[in-house]
Structure formats: structure tokens, C-alpha cells
Design a protein around this motif. Structure first.
Motif, PDB file in Angstrom:
ATOM      1  N   UNK A 218     -29.613 -56.009  13.408  1.00 12.61           N
ATOM      2  CA  UNK A 218     -28.282 -55.537  13.010  1.00 12.61           C
ATOM      3  C   UNK A 218     -28.155 -55.252  11.518  1.00 12.61           C
ATOM      4  N   UNK A 219     -27.698 -54.064  11.247  1.00 11.49           N
ATOM      5  CA  UNK A 219     -27.358 -53.710   9.883  1.00 11.49           C
ATOM      6  C   UNK A 219     -26.303 -52.617   9.971  1.00 11.49           C
TER       7      UNK A 219
ATOM      8  N   UNK B 242     -16.366 -61.437  20.718  1.00 12.85           N
ATOM      9  CA  UNK B 242     -16.719 -60.012  20.881  1.00 12.85           C
ATOM     10  C   UNK B 242     -17.410 -59.433  19.651  1.00 12.85           C
ATOM     11  N   UNK B 243     -17.467 -60.202  18.575  1.00 18.77           N
ATOM     12  CA  UNK B 243     -18.039 -59.675  17.329  1.00 18.77           C
ATOM     13  C   UNK B 243     -19.187 -60.549  16.863  1.00 18.77           C
ATOM     14  N   UNK B 244     -19.955 -60.004  15.944  1.00 14.03           N
ATOM     15  CA  UNK B 244     -21.016 -60.795  15.321  1.00 14.03           C
ATOM     16  C   UNK B 244     -21.102 -60.448  13.837  1.00 14.03           C
ATOM     17  N   UNK B 245     -21.529 -61.428  13.031  1.00 14.33           N
ATOM     18  CA  UNK B 245     -21.608 -61.141  11.596  1.00 14.33           C
ATOM     19  C   UNK B 245     -22.912 -60.444  11.230  1.00 14.33           C
ATOM     20  N   UNK B 246     -22.833 -59.533  10.286  1.00 15.47           N
ATOM     21  CA  UNK B 246     -24.050 -58.956   9.716  1.00 15.47           C
ATOM     22  C   UNK B 246     -23.939 -58.994   8.201  1.00 15.47           C
ATOM     23  N   UNK B 247     -25.082 -59.149   7.555  1.00 11.63           N
ATOM     24  CA  UNK B 247     -25.073 -59.125   6.085  1.00 11.63           C
ATOM     25  C   UNK B 247     -26.171 -58.196   5.566  1.00 11.63           C
ATOM     26  N   UNK B 248     -26.568 -57.223   6.420  1.00  7.70           N
ATOM     27  CA  UNK B 248     -27.567 -56.238   5.984  1.00  7.70           C
ATOM     28  C   UNK B 248     -26.940 -54.859   6.042  1.00  7.70           C
ATOM     29  N   UNK B 249     -27.076 -54.122   4.962  1.00  6.82           N
ATOM     30  CA  UNK B 249     -26.432 -52.810   4.839  1.00  6.82           C
ATOM     31  C   UNK B 249     -27.469 -51.819   4.338  1.00  6.82           C
ATOM     32  N   UNK B 250     -27.523 -50.649   4.972  1.00  8.19           N
ATOM     33  CA  UNK B 250     -28.462 -49.649   4.468  1.00  8.19           C
ATOM     34  C   UNK B 250     -27.690 -48.512   3.804  1.00  8.19           C
ATOM     35  N   UNK B 251     -28.236 -48.089   2.698  1.00  8.33           N
ATOM     36  CA  UNK B 251     -27.733 -46.929   1.963  1.00  8.33           C
ATOM     37  C   UNK B 251     -28.918 -45.983   1.861  1.00  8.33           C
ATOM     38  N   UNK B 252     -29.023 -45.039   2.789  1.00  9.44           N
ATOM     39  CA  UNK B 252     -30.205 -44.182   2.800  1.00  9.44           C
ATOM     40  C   UNK B 252     -31.452 -45.020   3.022  1.00  9.44           C
ATOM     41  N   UNK B 253     -32.363 -45.009   2.055  1.00  6.34           N
ATOM     42  CA  UNK B 253     -33.643 -45.723   2.183  1.00  6.34           C
ATOM     43  C   UNK B 253     -33.523 -47.200   1.790  1.00  6.34           C
ATOM     44  N   UNK B 254     -32.405 -47.544   1.172  1.00  2.00           N
ATOM     45  CA  UNK B 254     -32.296 -48.893   0.602  1.00  2.00           C
ATOM     46  C   UNK B 254     -31.535 -49.845   1.525  1.00  2.00           C
TER      47      UNK B 254
ATOM     48  N   UNK C 177     -29.085 -56.998   1.260  1.00  6.89           N
ATOM     49  CA  UNK C 177     -28.655 -58.203   1.961  1.00  6.89           C
ATOM     50  C   UNK C 177     -27.642 -58.930   1.076  1.00  6.89           C
ATOM     51  N   UNK C 178     -26.586 -59.423   1.705  1.00 14.39           N
ATOM     52  CA  UNK C 178     -25.483 -59.992   0.923  1.00 14.39           C
ATOM     53  C   UNK C 178     -25.127 -61.407   1.386  1.00 14.39           C
ATOM     54  N   UNK C 179     -24.414 -62.112   0.530  1.00 15.55           N
ATOM     55  CA  UNK C 179     -23.937 -63.463   0.869  1.00 15.55           C
ATOM     56  C   UNK C 179     -22.700 -63.354   1.773  1.00 15.55           C
ATOM     57  N   UNK C 180     -21.922 -62.279   1.608  1.00 16.18           N
ATOM     58  CA  UNK C 180     -20.721 -62.067   2.417  1.00 16.18           C
ATOM     59  C   UNK C 180     -21.113 -61.354   3.718  1.00 16.18           C
ATOM     60  N   UNK C 181     -20.512 -61.779   4.830  1.00 12.80           N
ATOM     61  CA  UNK C 181     -20.784 -61.165   6.132  1.00 12.80           C
ATOM     62  C   UNK C 181     -19.658 -60.223   6.525  1.00 12.80           C
ATOM     63  N   UNK C 182     -20.027 -59.154   7.236  1.00 14.76           N
ATOM     64  CA  UNK C 182     -19.018 -58.263   7.819  1.00 14.76           C
ATOM     65  C   UNK C 182     -19.128 -58.365   9.336  1.00 14.76           C
ATOM     66  N   UNK C 183     -17.987 -58.494  10.013  1.00 15.36           N
ATOM     67  CA  UNK C 183     -17.998 -58.611  11.473  1.00 15.36           C
ATOM     68  C   UNK C 183     -18.118 -57.217  12.093  1.00 15.36           C
ATOM     69  N   UNK C 184     -19.051 -57.081  13.046  1.00 17.22           N
ATOM     70  CA  UNK C 184     -19.230 -55.811  13.751  1.00 17.22           C
ATOM     71  C   UNK C 184     -19.138 -56.090  15.247  1.00 17.22           C
TER      72      UNK C 184
END
Ligand code: SF4
Ligand code: SF4
Length: 226
Positions: A185-186, A154-166, A169-176
Motif C-alpha cells: 500500500x502506498x 473499512x480503512x487501513x493506514x498507509x505511510x508510503x507516498x509516491x511522487x513519480x519515481x520517489x 515514508x512518513x511518521x503520520x498515517x493517512x487512512x485509505x
């Protein structure tokens, strides 16, 4: 490529039960002398008891290293951002201010910044980081993509995160949640900060056996709503 390069770290905040096992396991490591490099945060303490473990995300372009005037934070070839090097760190706190995930901590008594290095002594030879070995709910999971896909359909990993305009990409994944994930996906971290934990209702129905005595009309456990 090292033979264990296919092993990845997956963080699933919704599975955290706040037991602190990861914090205890991390603090036993000799390299940081009794301090835990993993932090357990409350999402919104006034609304919910839900906790979330926070580790270094090991950014591909680590802001902490970019702002370090002493060049004390190094990223290894396999993408792990190391804790500050003792001979170089001047404890200025720039990295603490700059990290978008709030990870580095300054230890004034030792005049050094320390943070999670994904148990590099272990993971660099294919072993799990200590937190992932003890997490009973597998909120912290270290393994292959195939394993996590099979375990969490039911979940998938993402490693892209946006902070406003920025976008980071990370080595660690978060399940969403898989069904809610957008095509590219971000996680929009800035807007997620305004979200409130959703109410959750769990109904426990007590099934009576045939031999059960006549049910009491005022039975308080007939249907419990949490
Ligand atoms: S999460 Fe923070 S401490 Fe970790 S690599 Fe990224 S910027 Fe540095
Ligand atoms: S060990 Fe796992 S479940 Fe327990 S607090 Fe840490 S992340 Fe949460």
C-alpha cells in the motif's frame, strides 16, 4: 523507547467536515503566536465542498531539512521534524519549495519558516496534539493501531507516498479504503492530483406512521435526493 511510542497520528481526509476547529485550536498555541500550523485545503473547490486538513507528515527523510542551507530543521530521535530553529533560519524559502506536501510556510515579518511539529510539547509526553483533541469527526486521530483498527474496519493506514519515481515514508498515517488498497500500500500522490471528486448520492426516505394522513401526491419531502 518512550512509553508512548505506540501512539500514532492518523489523518482520515474523508471524515473532514470543514468545521475549522483544528485550525482554531492550533492557532491558540503560544509557540506560534496566533498562526495556525494546520491548513485546511479544498480538494477541488469548483467541484466539491470537501476539505482536507494538512499537517506536516514528518517524513523519515525530510526533504525540507535536506535542502536547508543553514541546517535549521532538526528531526528528533522519535521521528518528529521540528520547525526551523530561530537562530539558524535565514528565511531563504528552500524548504517551502522542496516539501512534497506543501507544508512549510515562510513568515517574512518574523524572518522564519514555521510548520507543524505535531505539538511536540504535548505528544512527547503522551498527550494528543491540539488538533486531534478538538476534531469532532476524528478526521485527525491520535492513538494506537489497535484503536484505529477497531474504529475504522473499512480503512487501513498507509505511510508510503509516491511522487513519480520517489517514494516517501512518513511518521503520520493517512487512512485509505481497505478494499482498494494494493498489496504494497502506498498513495500515488501525483496521479491522485488528476482525480475528480466522485458524485455522491444520498437518498433520505421519509417513513410515514400508520396514523399519518393520506399522503399528498405532490409531497416535496417524500423522497429527497441530495
Ligand atoms: S512533510 Fe514537508 S515539512 Fe514535513 S517533514 Fe516532510 S518535507 Fe519536511
Ligand atoms: S477539526 Fe476535523 S473536521 Fe474540523 S476541519 Fe479540522 S480536520 Fe476537518
Amino acid at each position: 523507547m518512550p512509553h508512548h511510542a505506540h501512539l500514532e497520528f492518523f489523518l482520515d481526509p474523508s471524515r473532514c467536515i470543514g468545521c475549522q476547529s483544528c485550525v482554531q485550536a492550533c492557532s491558540e498555541c503560544d509557540t506560534h503566536k496566533g498562526d495556525s500550523m494546520i491548513h485546511l485545503e479544498y480538494i477541488d473547490r469548483s467541484q466539491s465542498v470537501q476539505t482536507v486538513p494538512m499537517v506536516c507528515m514528518h517524513c523519515e527523510q525530510p526533504t525540507c531539512a535536506e535542502v536547508c542551507p543553514a541546517d535549521a530543521i532538526k528531526r528528533t530521535g522519535d521521528g518528529i521534524v521540528q520547525s526551523a530553529r530561530k537562530p539558524r533560519c535565514i528565511a531563504c524559502g528552500n524548504c517551502v519549495m522542496a516539501c512534497p506536501f506543501g507544508v512549510p510556510e515562510l513568515y517574512i515579518d518574523r524572518q522564519i519558516m514555521m510548520k507543524c511539529d505535531m505539538c511536540y510539547d504535548r505528544t512527547s509526553i503522551g498527550k494528543k496534539p491540539m488538533c486531534a483533541t478538538v476534531c469532532p469527526s476524528q478526521a485527525l486521530f491520535f492513538g494506537t493501531r489497535e484503536q484505529i483498527d477497531a474504529l475504522r474496519p473499512q480503512s487501513m493506514p498507509t505511510n508510503r507516498f509516491t511522487f513519480g519515481e520517489q517514494t516517501i515514508t512518513t511518521r503520520v498515517n493517512v487512512m485509505v479504503p481497505r478494499h482498494k488498497a494494493p498489496p504494497a500500500p502506498h498513495l500515488d500522490v501525483t496521479s491522485a492530483m488528476d482525480e475528480r471528486p466522485q458524485n455522491r448520492t444520498v437518498r433520505l426516505k421519509v417513513v410515514r406512521s400508520e396514523a399519518a394522513v393520506e399522503p399528498r401526491i405532490d409531497d416535496p419531502f417524500g423522497e429527497v435526493e441530495i
